[in-house]
Motif scaffolding. Structure first.
Motif, short mmCIF file in Angstrom:
data_model
loop_
_atom_site.label_atom_id
_atom_site.label_comp_id
_atom_site.label_asym_id
_atom_site.label_seq_id
_atom_site.Cartn_x
_atom_site.Cartn_y
_atom_site.Cartn_z
N SER A 1 0.84 -1.20 0.00
CA SER A 1 0.00 0.00 0.00
C SER A 1 0.88 1.25 0.00
O SER A 1 2.05 1.20 0.36
CB SER A 1 -0.91 0.00 1.23
N THR A 2 0.28 2.35 -0.39
CA THR A 2 1.02 3.61 -0.44
C THR A 2 1.57 3.99 0.93
O THR A 2 2.71 4.43 1.05
CB THR A 2 0.13 4.74 -0.98
N GLY A 3 0.76 3.80 1.96
CA GLY A 3 1.21 4.12 3.32
C GLY A 3 2.41 3.29 3.73
O GLY A 3 3.35 3.81 4.34
N ALA A 4 2.39 2.01 3.39
CA ALA A 4 3.52 1.13 3.73
C ALA A 4 4.77 1.55 2.96
O ALA A 4 5.88 1.56 3.51
CB ALA A 4 3.17 -0.33 3.43
N LYS A 5 4.60 1.91 1.69
CA LYS A 5 5.74 2.36 0.89
C LYS A 5 6.36 3.61 1.50
O LYS A 5 7.58 3.71 1.62
CB LYS A 5 5.30 2.65 -0.54
N VAL A 6 5.51 4.56 1.87
CA VAL A 6 6.01 5.80 2.46
C VAL A 6 6.76 5.50 3.76
O VAL A 6 7.85 6.02 4.00
CB VAL A 6 4.86 6.81 2.71
N PHE A 7 6.19 4.65 4.59
CA PHE A 7 6.83 4.28 5.85
C PHE A 7 8.23 3.70 5.61
O PHE A 7 9.20 4.13 6.23
CB PHE A 7 5.97 3.26 6.62
N TRP A 8 8.34 2.74 4.70
CA TRP A 8 9.62 2.08 4.46
C TRP A 8 10.64 3.03 3.84
O TRP A 8 11.82 3.01 4.21
CB TRP A 8 9.43 0.83 3.59
N VAL A 9 10.21 3.85 2.90
CA VAL A 9 11.14 4.80 2.27
C VAL A 9 11.66 5.79 3.31
O VAL A 9 12.86 6.07 3.37
CB VAL A 9 10.48 5.53 1.08
N VAL A 10 10.78 6.31 4.14
CA VAL A 10 11.22 7.26 5.18
C VAL A 10 12.17 6.58 6.15
O VAL A 10 13.19 7.16 6.55
CB VAL A 10 9.99 7.86 5.92
N LEU A 11 11.87 5.34 6.53
CA LEU A 11 12.75 4.61 7.45
C LEU A 11 14.14 4.43 6.85
O LEU A 11 15.15 4.67 7.51
CB LEU A 11 12.13 3.26 7.80
N VAL A 12 14.20 4.04 5.58
CA VAL A 12 15.50 3.83 4.93
C VAL A 12 16.24 5.16 4.77
O VAL A 12 17.47 5.20 4.92
CB VAL A 12 15.31 3.11 3.57
N LEU A 13 15.52 6.24 4.50
CA LEU A 13 16.18 7.54 4.34
C LEU A 13 16.70 8.10 5.67
O LEU A 13 17.78 8.67 5.72
CB LEU A 13 15.23 8.55 3.70
N LEU A 14 15.91 7.93 6.73
CA LEU A 14 16.31 8.49 8.03
C LEU A 14 17.37 7.65 8.74
O LEU A 14 18.22 8.18 9.45
CB LEU A 14 15.09 8.66 8.93
N PRO B 1 19.80 4.99 7.39
CA PRO B 1 20.26 4.26 6.21
C PRO B 1 20.67 2.80 6.48
O PRO B 1 20.22 1.91 5.78
CB PRO B 1 21.45 5.07 5.71
N LEU B 2 21.49 2.56 7.46
CA LEU B 2 21.94 1.19 7.71
C LEU B 2 20.88 0.38 8.45
O LEU B 2 20.49 -0.71 8.01
CB LEU B 2 23.25 1.18 8.50
N LEU B 3 20.38 0.91 9.55
CA LEU B 3 19.39 0.20 10.34
C LEU B 3 18.09 0.03 9.56
O LEU B 3 17.48 -1.05 9.57
CB LEU B 3 19.12 0.95 11.65
N GLY B 4 17.65 1.06 8.85
CA GLY B 4 16.44 0.97 8.05
C GLY B 4 16.55 -0.08 6.96
O GLY B 4 15.61 -0.83 6.70
#
Length: 60
Positions: A30-43, A45-48
């Motif tokens: 879903s769009t919400g899940a995509k946004v969540f994962w992208v933000v996590l990886v951006l904020l 980088p390694l842990l996300g």
């Protein structure tokens, strides 16, 4: 020498993060899940990246 090694690992992390973001955006989540994962990886980088790899939506 440590700058070269750090730069190399930083570059590898950048490539993996870009790959993860492309995979997230192209996934069927879903769009919400995509946004969540992208933000996590951006904020975070390694842990996300590690969390997404272990717990993120899997492609079918």
């Amino acid at each position: 020498m440590s700058v070269e090694v750090g730069g190399f690992f930083g570059f590898i992390l950048l490539v993996l993060d870009v790959w993860a973001i492309i995979s997230i955006v192209q996934s069927g989540a879903s769009t919400g899940a995509k946004v969540f994962w992208v933000v996590l990886v951006l904020l975070l980088p390694l842990l996300g990246l590690v969390i997404w790899f272990l717990m993120g939506p899997k492609a079918l």
